[in-house]
Design an enzyme around this catalytic site. Structure first.
Site, PDB file in Angstrom:
ATOM      1  N   ASP A  71       0.843  -1.193   0.000  1.00 36.12           N
ATOM      2  CA  ASP A  71       0.000   0.000   0.000  1.00 36.12           C
ATOM      3  C   ASP A  71       0.882   1.249   0.000  1.00 36.12           C
ATOM      4  O   ASP A  71       1.645   1.481   0.929  1.00 36.12           O
ATOM      5  CB  ASP A  71      -0.903  -0.020   1.239  1.00 36.12           C
ATOM      6  CG  ASP A  71      -2.025   1.002   1.160  1.00 36.12           C
ATOM      7  OD1 ASP A  71      -2.108   1.716   0.142  1.00 36.12           O
ATOM      8  OD2 ASP A  71      -2.820   1.079   2.115  1.00 36.12           O
ATOM      9  N   GLU A 116      -2.758   0.234  -4.270  1.00 34.09           N
ATOM     10  CA  GLU A 116      -2.550  -0.928  -3.403  1.00 34.09           C
ATOM     11  C   GLU A 116      -2.874  -2.225  -4.133  1.00 34.09           C
ATOM     12  O   GLU A 116      -3.650  -2.248  -5.088  1.00 34.09           O
ATOM     13  CB  GLU A 116      -3.385  -0.826  -2.119  1.00 34.09           C
ATOM     14  CG  GLU A 116      -4.880  -0.843  -2.337  1.00 34.09           C
ATOM     15  CD  GLU A 116      -5.664  -0.835  -1.038  1.00 34.09           C
ATOM     16  OE1 GLU A 116      -5.308  -1.605  -0.121  1.00 34.09           O
ATOM     17  OE2 GLU A 116      -6.646  -0.075  -0.949  1.00 34.09           O
TER      18      GLU A 116
END
EC number: 2.7.7.7
Length: 396
Positions: free
Chosen positions: A11, A102
């Protein structure tokens, strides 16, 4: 034999703001806010003052007067995302993108080639920083759910590995809000029963959680509190929806302005739909209000379509039904999504059977825009309008 799980959740940290700080050295180490009317992203220096995504720009500047506000550059963010996903693909072929910033990666089959998951995760972070110039946080665990929780705990710019034998020891002290599906309403219901941590939730048992929260939510949260998540990393899935949204800021918008924005959204999405040779069955209107609450409205068409007119009609109908809510709360962001997608040659033709005609106006406009650019022709209602910031519509 490693005790580490095979799933990585990668992420990017404060993605839009990080791209701005990467591209402008004067912004590094300083509080940065992307977007003026509505905060689209905030650097961690700005977050330290309480600035959050989706907050009104005025409130954000009051919390952090020293913040540097920059306009969004969606093309730059898209290019950065593509570069990062190229690094993901060079790490493992099993990549499941979740949004622009992500993804889940399955590295379970790379032990003999590339080492343990933690070693692979460390190299991934190094590669993203060196090749793309952006910080990224990675969580490593046995399940997708726990890997995502681990990355959230490790932010910013961190790496956290949850071994098999430490899963519940790691999970149970965390607040219930860390579980997928626990929003403000569910959290309040749990707190009224004295449940503030995941471990306390586990003690209630599935039946009690179902009675408290309903069958679907109760069973779901009971499973997550035991780290029961059988989902695998999935690759190669076709998109189930396409969408876009526009930040409106805090200024009240007239019905005519909202209609013009909705037309822009519908035009862009219908063109993308036709370019992908897809049709949709459902039109979804997404709204965010001045009090930070959200709402959606949807309409499923009788027949799948790629025609702009049908999509516009459905979107306008949804906006009309939401008018009382908009007047009451004030609209700060509006989005449109097209879902239930399928190939355009899979339409069930109505009688009399024949080739599916494509709308002549749609085809003509597509041809003009493909040849001369997306802004070469526009609706009359858009003439003289100032371009508002666009925000990619990400999966929920």
């Amino acid at each position: 034999m490693t005790t580490e799980g095979p799933i990585l959740h990668a992420d990017l940290d404060s993605f839009y703001a990080s791209v701005e700080q990467r591209d402008d050295p004067k912004l590094r180490g300083r509080p940065v806010i992307v977007g003026g009317g509505v905060v689209l992203a905030a650097s961690y220096e700005a977050k330290a003052y309480g600035v959050r995504t989706a907050m009104g720009g005025g409130q954000a500047r009051r919390l952090c007067p020293a913040a540097i506000v920059v306009p969004p550059r969606m093309r730059a963010y898209s290019e950065a995302s593509k570069a990062v996903f190229e690094v993901f693909g060079n790490t493992t072929p099993l990549v499941e993108g979740i949004s622009i910033d992500e993804a889940f990666l399955d590295v379970g089959g790379l032990l003999k080639i590339a080492g343990t998951p933690s070693r692979i995760a460390a190299k991934l972070r190094k590669d993203v920083l060196e090749q793309v110039g952006l910080p990224i946080t990675v969580g490593v665990a046995r399940t997708k759910f726990l890997a995502k929780v681990a990355s959230g705990v490790a932010k910013p710019d961190g790496l956290l590995v949850v071994p098999h034998d430490k899963e519940l020891e790691f999970l149970h002290p965390l607040p219930v809000e860390r579980l997928w599906g626990v929003g403000k309403v569910t959290a309040q219901k749990l707190r009224e029963r004295g449940v503030t941590t995941v471990g306390q939730m586990e003690g209630f048992g599935e039946k009690e959680l179902v009675r408290m929260l309903g069958r679907g939510v109760g069973a779901h949260l009971h499973a997550l509190s035991h780290n029961d998540d059988p989902r695998r990393v999935q690759t190669g899935r076709r998109r189930r929806s396409i969408g876009a949204q526009r930040a409106l800021g805090s200024r009240p918008r007239s019905p005519a302005e909202l209609d013009a924005t909705l037309l822009t959204l519908a035009d862009r999405l219908a063109r993308r739909l036709r370019a992908a040779q897809r049709v949709c069955r459902t039109v979804v209107l997404r709204m965010r209000f001045a009090d930070f609450t959200k709402a959606t409205r949807s309409h499923t068409l009788l027949e799948a379509t790629e025609q702009t007119g049908a999509i516009v009609a459905a979107a306008r109908g949804l906006l009309a039904t939401a008018r009382p809510l908009i007047d009451e709360r004030g609209l700060t962001l509006i989005g449109l999504a097209l879902t239930n997608l399928s190939k355009d040659d899979s339409i069930q033709l109505a009688l009399p059977f024949g080739a599916k005609p494509r709308d002549a106006l749609d085809s003509t406009l597509d041809t003009v825009r493909d040849r001369f650019g997306a802004k070469s022709i526009t609706r009359a209602v858009h003439l003289g309008q100032v371009e508002e910031p666009w925000v990619p519509l990400l999966p929920d």
